[in-house]
Design a protein around this motif. Structure first.
Motif, mmCIF file in Angstrom:
data_model
loop_
_atom_site.group_PDB
_atom_site.id
_atom_site.type_symbol
_atom_site.label_atom_id
_atom_site.label_comp_id
_atom_site.label_asym_id
_atom_site.label_seq_id
_atom_site.Cartn_x
_atom_site.Cartn_y
_atom_site.Cartn_z
ATOM 1 N N ARG A 1 0.809 -1.213 0.000
ATOM 2 C CA ARG A 1 0.000 0.000 0.000
ATOM 3 C C ARG A 1 0.850 1.274 0.000
ATOM 4 O O ARG A 1 0.403 2.332 0.405
ATOM 5 N N ARG A 2 2.064 1.165 -0.504
ATOM 6 C CA ARG A 2 2.928 2.328 -0.697
ATOM 7 C C ARG A 2 2.757 2.756 -2.156
ATOM 8 O O ARG A 2 3.633 2.565 -3.000
ATOM 9 N N PHE A 3 1.584 3.320 -2.438
ATOM 10 C CA PHE A 3 1.154 3.556 -3.806
ATOM 11 C C PHE A 3 1.983 4.602 -4.549
ATOM 12 O O PHE A 3 2.246 4.451 -5.740
ATOM 13 N N THR A 4 2.387 5.651 -3.879
ATOM 14 C CA THR A 4 3.166 6.698 -4.550
ATOM 15 C C THR A 4 4.484 6.131 -5.052
ATOM 16 O O THR A 4 4.877 6.357 -6.205
ATOM 17 N N GLU A 5 5.150 5.379 -4.212
ATOM 18 C CA GLU A 5 6.423 4.756 -4.581
ATOM 19 C C GLU A 5 6.225 3.717 -5.684
ATOM 20 O O GLU A 5 6.998 3.658 -6.646
ATOM 21 N N ALA A 6 5.183 2.910 -5.564
ATOM 22 C CA ALA A 6 4.903 1.881 -6.568
ATOM 23 C C ALA A 6 4.587 2.511 -7.920
ATOM 24 O O ALA A 6 5.067 2.049 -8.968
ATOM 25 N N GLU A 7 3.793 3.582 -7.887
ATOM 26 C CA GLU A 7 3.447 4.262 -9.145
ATOM 27 C C GLU A 7 4.696 4.841 -9.805
ATOM 28 O O GLU A 7 4.867 4.754 -11.025
ATOM 29 N N ALA A 8 5.584 5.416 -9.015
ATOM 30 C CA ALA A 8 6.824 5.981 -9.569
ATOM 31 C C ALA A 8 7.663 4.890 -10.232
ATOM 32 O O ALA A 8 8.212 5.102 -11.320
ATOM 33 N N LEU A 9 7.761 3.725 -9.604
ATOM 34 C CA LEU A 9 8.525 2.617 -10.190
ATOM 35 C C LEU A 9 7.900 2.140 -11.501
ATOM 36 O O LEU A 9 8.608 1.911 -12.485
ATOM 37 N N ALA A 10 6.591 2.003 -11.517
ATOM 38 C CA ALA A 10 5.909 1.562 -12.738
ATOM 39 C C ALA A 10 6.090 2.597 -13.846
ATOM 40 O O ALA A 10 6.400 2.242 -14.995
ATOM 41 N N ARG A 11 5.897 3.865 -13.527
ATOM 42 C CA ARG A 11 6.056 4.925 -14.536
ATOM 43 C C ARG A 11 7.488 4.973 -15.065
ATOM 44 O O ARG A 11 7.710 5.217 -16.256
ATOM 45 N N GLU A 12 8.450 4.765 -14.185
ATOM 46 C CA GLU A 12 9.852 4.761 -14.606
ATOM 47 C C GLU A 12 10.104 3.633 -15.608
ATOM 48 O O GLU A 12 10.769 3.831 -16.622
ATOM 49 N N ASN A 13 9.540 2.475 -15.342
ATOM 50 C CA ASN A 13 9.724 1.344 -16.258
ATOM 51 C C ASN A 13 9.073 1.632 -17.612
ATOM 52 O O ASN A 13 9.636 1.323 -18.660
#
Length: 175
Positions: A13-25
């Motif tokens: 549930r660390r959505f901001t961090e997860a979203e940043a990783l997905a967007r980076e990929n």
């Protein structure tokens, strides 16, 4: 690896961090003109999943639909990624009220997962639950109940009495 990390971080549930990783990929893949590469498509699916967990249903639906469409261009319709994308799309459509399309996708995923994985696989169980939810939301309890009852006995045996999907089936049947 980055996509799996984004999935794991999102599950925490660390959505901001997860979203940043997905967007980076996604950005890295698109910079190399690999927009249809499996890792980039998987990152889009992860981003849609993150948005669904945040109940950003419109955004999640649009992106999940895009991933389903991309899978038609590059992979078999019964690939792991294609089925995961369709399953997420069905969930998003349920929440946005497009029950006919949600049913179509959920039934398709259920058919293929049953065929590929069998009735006892956890993915098949959750797909049965989701299709039953769609049918119930459409006012078709006479179809939803037998599907949920069948899935409940399997879920109790395979997943256990206290598993969230088992409890979800019980909740659906008690409604």
């Amino acid at each position: 690896t980055r996509v799996r990390l984004a999935d794991t971080v999102g599950a925490l549930r660390r959505f901001t961090e997860a979203e940043a990783l997905a967007r980076e990929n996604i950005a890295l893949g698109e910079a190399k003109e690999w927009s249809l590469h499996e890792s980039v498509v998987a990152a889009r699916l992860t981003l849609a999943w993150i948005w669904s967990r945040q109940e950003r249903w419109t955004q999640a639906t649009e992106l999940a639909r895009e991933v389903v469409d991309q899978n038609h261009q590059t992979r078999d319709s019964d690939s792991r990624l294609a089925l995961a994308a369709r399953h997420l799309l069905a969930e998003c459509l349920l929440h946005t009220g497009d029950l006919a399309d949600a049913e179509h996708h959920a039934a398709h995923v259920l058919h293929l997962r049953t065929q590929k994985l069998g009735t006892d696989h956890p993915y098949t169980i959750v797909t049965r639950l989701d299709l039953a939810r769609v049918l119930q939301a459409a006012g078709r309890d006479h179809e939803a109940r037998p599907l949920a009852e069948q899935a409940l006995s399997t879920a109790e045996r395979v997943l256990g009495e206290d598993h969230p999907h088992t409890e979800g089936l019980r909740k659906l049947l008690s409604a």
